[in-house]
Enzyme design. Structure first.
Site, mmCIF file in Angstrom:
data_model
loop_
_atom_site.group_PDB
_atom_site.id
_atom_site.type_symbol
_atom_site.label_atom_id
_atom_site.label_comp_id
_atom_site.label_asym_id
_atom_site.label_seq_id
_atom_site.Cartn_x
_atom_site.Cartn_y
_atom_site.Cartn_z
ATOM 1 N N LYS A 116 0.818 -1.216 0.000
ATOM 2 C CA LYS A 116 0.000 0.000 0.000
ATOM 3 C C LYS A 116 0.856 1.271 0.000
ATOM 4 O O LYS A 116 0.561 2.237 -0.711
ATOM 5 C CB LYS A 116 -0.940 -0.007 1.205
ATOM 6 C CG LYS A 116 -2.104 -0.987 1.085
ATOM 7 C CD LYS A 116 -3.035 -0.852 2.275
ATOM 8 C CE LYS A 116 -4.315 -1.677 2.083
ATOM 9 N NZ LYS A 116 -4.043 -3.117 2.040
ATOM 10 N N GLU A 200 -3.831 6.913 7.814
ATOM 11 C CA GLU A 200 -4.710 7.724 6.980
ATOM 12 C C GLU A 200 -5.837 8.325 7.810
ATOM 13 O O GLU A 200 -6.272 7.716 8.798
ATOM 14 C CB GLU A 200 -5.331 6.882 5.852
ATOM 15 C CG GLU A 200 -4.343 6.465 4.794
ATOM 16 C CD GLU A 200 -5.001 5.702 3.661
ATOM 17 O OE1 GLU A 200 -4.361 5.589 2.606
ATOM 18 O OE2 GLU A 200 -6.150 5.243 3.824
ATOM 19 N N HIS A 235 -15.362 -5.605 6.980
ATOM 20 C CA HIS A 235 -14.543 -5.160 5.845
ATOM 21 C C HIS A 235 -14.567 -6.128 4.673
ATOM 22 O O HIS A 235 -13.710 -6.056 3.789
ATOM 23 C CB HIS A 235 -13.094 -4.912 6.284
ATOM 24 C CG HIS A 235 -12.950 -3.943 7.406
ATOM 25 N ND1 HIS A 235 -13.181 -2.591 7.271
ATOM 26 C CD2 HIS A 235 -12.617 -4.128 8.716
ATOM 27 C CE1 HIS A 235 -12.985 -1.986 8.423
ATOM 28 N NE2 HIS A 235 -12.651 -2.896 9.317
ATOM 29 N N ARG A 292 -5.777 -8.240 -10.222
ATOM 30 C CA ARG A 292 -6.410 -9.513 -10.584
ATOM 31 C C ARG A 292 -7.873 -9.252 -10.931
ATOM 32 O O ARG A 292 -8.351 -8.122 -10.834
ATOM 33 C CB ARG A 292 -6.331 -10.489 -9.410
ATOM 34 C CG ARG A 292 -6.923 -9.903 -8.115
ATOM 35 C CD ARG A 292 -7.019 -10.907 -7.000
ATOM 36 N NE ARG A 292 -7.312 -10.298 -5.719
ATOM 37 C CZ ARG A 292 -8.499 -9.888 -5.305
ATOM 38 N NH1 ARG A 292 -9.540 -9.995 -6.112
ATOM 39 N NH2 ARG A 292 -8.673 -9.365 -4.104
#
Length: 663
Positions: A116, A200, A235, A292
């Site tokens: 990330k 974040e 999530h 993907r």
């Protein structure tokens, strides 16, 4: 085009890839573990190679075995599906070294987007908007806390190598940061072998929107519009749809352009998904890129009319993209629901076991089912418990919602817990119907989704009784049992009572069914319900009650009868009926057959002494065995039938006297 490909995956995605390969005339090779030896993807492929024991770490994650399987069978390319090795740069590199085409992006693109922090640095350079935060390499705890304090709370700590919600912590106060950081790093190290994190700003009530992109080896790039994947639990996505509803077109166009820029920044080839976290006003921030195919790709296929797996195969072979951007258009609206073997009311715990009965909705241009599961399969502890993906299409979102509700009502699973009823409630919430979408939707609708009334109406109970009764009758007729042809069941105005017993929600239910003319009178709990019924086949019947006709579906097994109606499942457990001369008056009892059937055992003879509740004989009727028991201590005067004899309802089976009368 390739002559043969190997699919390094299992279940529904392996079946999905096989379907597109067959369309192109490409031979397929499946790989399988012990648990999947008889699975559908193995049966559908032209060849199959065993790669190890059931745990994924000993089979589907064994890159060397998969490479060897491809070499052994002469497969020119490997499609990784999703999950397992699909984003593993070392596997993609191993394919390249063995002159096998990896049906996915270049190794460099996987590496660039795999972490990330790295991907966000690249995106920032490419002008793709990022969520305010720290994406650098300094992992000192005090430094990270300073960054969080500077960003402002609440913040998210996210594992740099993470995914699927693992290695993620929400921190709402500065004093909680270091504890959450330690926990997050520990989970990230355990799950991904890398404990690096990024920080974040936490977007309150965000939407999760992703853009499908494609690139080829000739420098062409397109997007195939976007999908809204906001409805999640832990999530993980539950419902997906395309296109994203109630979004300004200018905001969507900005997101699509940013996704193309992201793909170009890493020279991307093949199918990829650029994911954005989106404010309620439509402001989007880059989250990550999945290198993907995505689980939810069918909704994109439904609104564009394109086969994305075919696109993957063509691009991997070196062909240009099948269409350019100006040739791609949105048509209608599509929804996808993930049907899982799980218990929503128990925190979505997976349900493990055998599927005794499975009925998929009828598939057509509006309804599609992607699955690798059939009736009789087992959901094991080794893999994801998804049974199928249910995808529907409508001219607009409202029509798609109607299609989804109807399709869920026709989706029947018996044998283990599932989330079908939960999905139907979810689609019916005001939030979802009105497209008030964010990742907290399920929690916000908690009262409606989880605090359900589990009471069962008398009509449902009566229908279950009639379904069971008619199936027993049908079974005996199918067996050419001549008794039924002369049974009083078929005579008008005969009030013979046929007892049926069930257990529902741990409560015993006794039903008495009488047949009069064309009606069935069902007595239960002091209430009599009059129904007309027609058995359509082994799984469906129509019921007419109070002038209204309805279709019901059901399944039967040794455990009992399962009734399906409007997305709900009612399990009526079987209870063996015992007949012990309960209607006997005084000291004598002539025990009669409760219904037509065959004598399966005669356990007594004339002049034999027996005790109360001893079994005298057994009778098989309507696919069930009934025990005829002694009503009290006594003497068998006579047994009128032998093993194998057919009896009619009301026939005297045994003559019986109490001991005191004999003395």
């Amino acid at each position: 085009m390739f002559n043969k490909i190997l699919i390094a995956n299992r279940g529904e995605i392996a079946c999905r890839v096989i379907r597109s390969a067959k369309k192109l005339g490409i031979a397929t090779v499946a790989v399988y573990s012990d648990a999947d030896a008889t699975s559908q993807h193995v049966k559908l492929a032209d060849e199959a190679v065993y790669i190890g024991e059931s745990p994924a770490a000993q089979s589907y994650l064994q890159a060397d075995r998969i490479i060897q399987a491809a070499l052994k069978t002469g497969a020119q390319a490997i499609h990784p599906g999703y999950g397992f090795l699909s984003e593993n740069d070392q596997f993609a590199e191993a394919c390249e070294k063995n002159n096998i085409t990896f049906i996915g992006p270049p190794v460099a693109a996987i590496l660039a987007m795999g972490l990330k922090a790295t991907s966000k640095a690249l995106m920032e350079k490419a002008g793709v908007p990022l969520t305010p935060g720290y994406h650098g390499t300094n992992q000192d705890a005090d430094f990270l806390k300073q960054q969080a304090d500077s960003i402002g709370y609440p913040v998210l700590i996210k594992a740099s190598a993470g995914g699927g919600g693992k290695g993620m912590r929400l921190v709402e106060r500065s004093e909680d940061f270091l504890t959450a950081l330690s926990s997050c790093k520990s989970e990230a190290k355990s799950s991904f072998g890398n404990d690096d994190v990024l920080i974040e700003r936490y977007v309150v009530n965000p939407r999760h929107i992703e853009v499908q992109v494609f690139g080829d080896k000739h420098g062409n790039y397109v997007h195939l519009f976007e999908r809204d994947c906001s409805v999640q639990r832990r999530h993980q996505k539950v419902l997906e749809e395309a296109p994203a509803p109630k979004m300004q077109e200018a905001k969507l166009e900005a997101m699509r352009e940013a996704a193309i820029n992201a793909a170009k920044a890493v020279d991307y080839v093949g199918a990829g998904t650029v994911e954005f976290i989106v404010e309620q006003d439509g402001t989007a921030y880059f989250m990550e890129m999945n290198t993907r195919l995505q689980v939810e790709h069918p909704v994109t296929e439904m609104i564009t009319g394109q086969d994305l797996v075919e696109w993957q195969l063509r691009v991997a072979y070196g062909e240009p993209l099948p269409k350019q951007q100006h040739e791609l258009h949105i048509h209608g609206h599509a929804l996808e629901a993930r049907v899982y073997a799980e218990e929503p009311e128990k925190g979505f715990l997976p349900a493990i076991g055998k599927i005794h009965y499975l009925h998929y909705p009828e598939q057509n241009e509006h309804v599609r089912v992607d699955s690798g599961i059939v009736q009789g399969d087992e959901i094991s502890t080794f893999y994801d418990p998804m049974i199928a993906k249910l995808i529907v299409w409508g001219e607009n979102r409202e029509e798609a919602l109607v299609q989804m509700h109807h399709a869920l009502s026709q989706f029947h699973v018996e044998g283990l817990g599932n989330n079908i009823a939960f999905l139907d409630r979810l689609v019916g919430t005001d939030s979802f119907k009105n497209a008030k979408l964010d990742t907290n939707l399920i929690q916000r609708e908690d009262d409606y989704l989880f605090k359900q009334d589990h009471s069962v109406s008398s009509e449902i109970i009566a229908v279950a009784g009639v379904a069971e009764f008619l199936n027993r009758v049908q079974t005996n007729l199918a067996a050419s049992n001549p008794v039924w042809n002369s049974s009083p069941l078929w005579r008008s105005n005969i009030q013979t009572q046929y007892p049926i017993r069930f257990k529902l929600n741990d409560e015993e239910i006794k039903l008495s069914i009488a047949v009069q003319d064309s009606y069935y009178q069902v007595a239960t709990h002091g209430e009599v319900i009059q129904l007309k019924a027609e058995l359509l086949n082994q799984s469906n019947l129509t019921i007419e009650h109070q002038g209204q006709k309805q279709l019901y579906s059901f399944s039967r097994s040794q455990q009992g009868l399962t009734l399906f109606k409007q997305g709900k499942t009612y399990l009526f457990q079987a209870i063996q009926n015992n007949y012990a001369g309960e209607d006997a008056q005084g000291s004598e009892a002539n025990l009669k057959a409760p219904m037509p059937g065959a004598v399966t055992q005669v356990l007594v003879s004339a002049n034999q002494r027996v005790k109360k509740d001893d079994v005298l004989l057994t009778l098989e009727a309507m696919k069930m065995e009934y025990a005829i028991r002694a009503p009290f201590d006594g003497i068998v005067v006579a047994a009128y039938f032998q093993k194998g004899d057919q009896v009619k309802a009301g026939d005297e089976l045994v003559e019986f006297q109490a001991l005191e009368e004999v003395a």
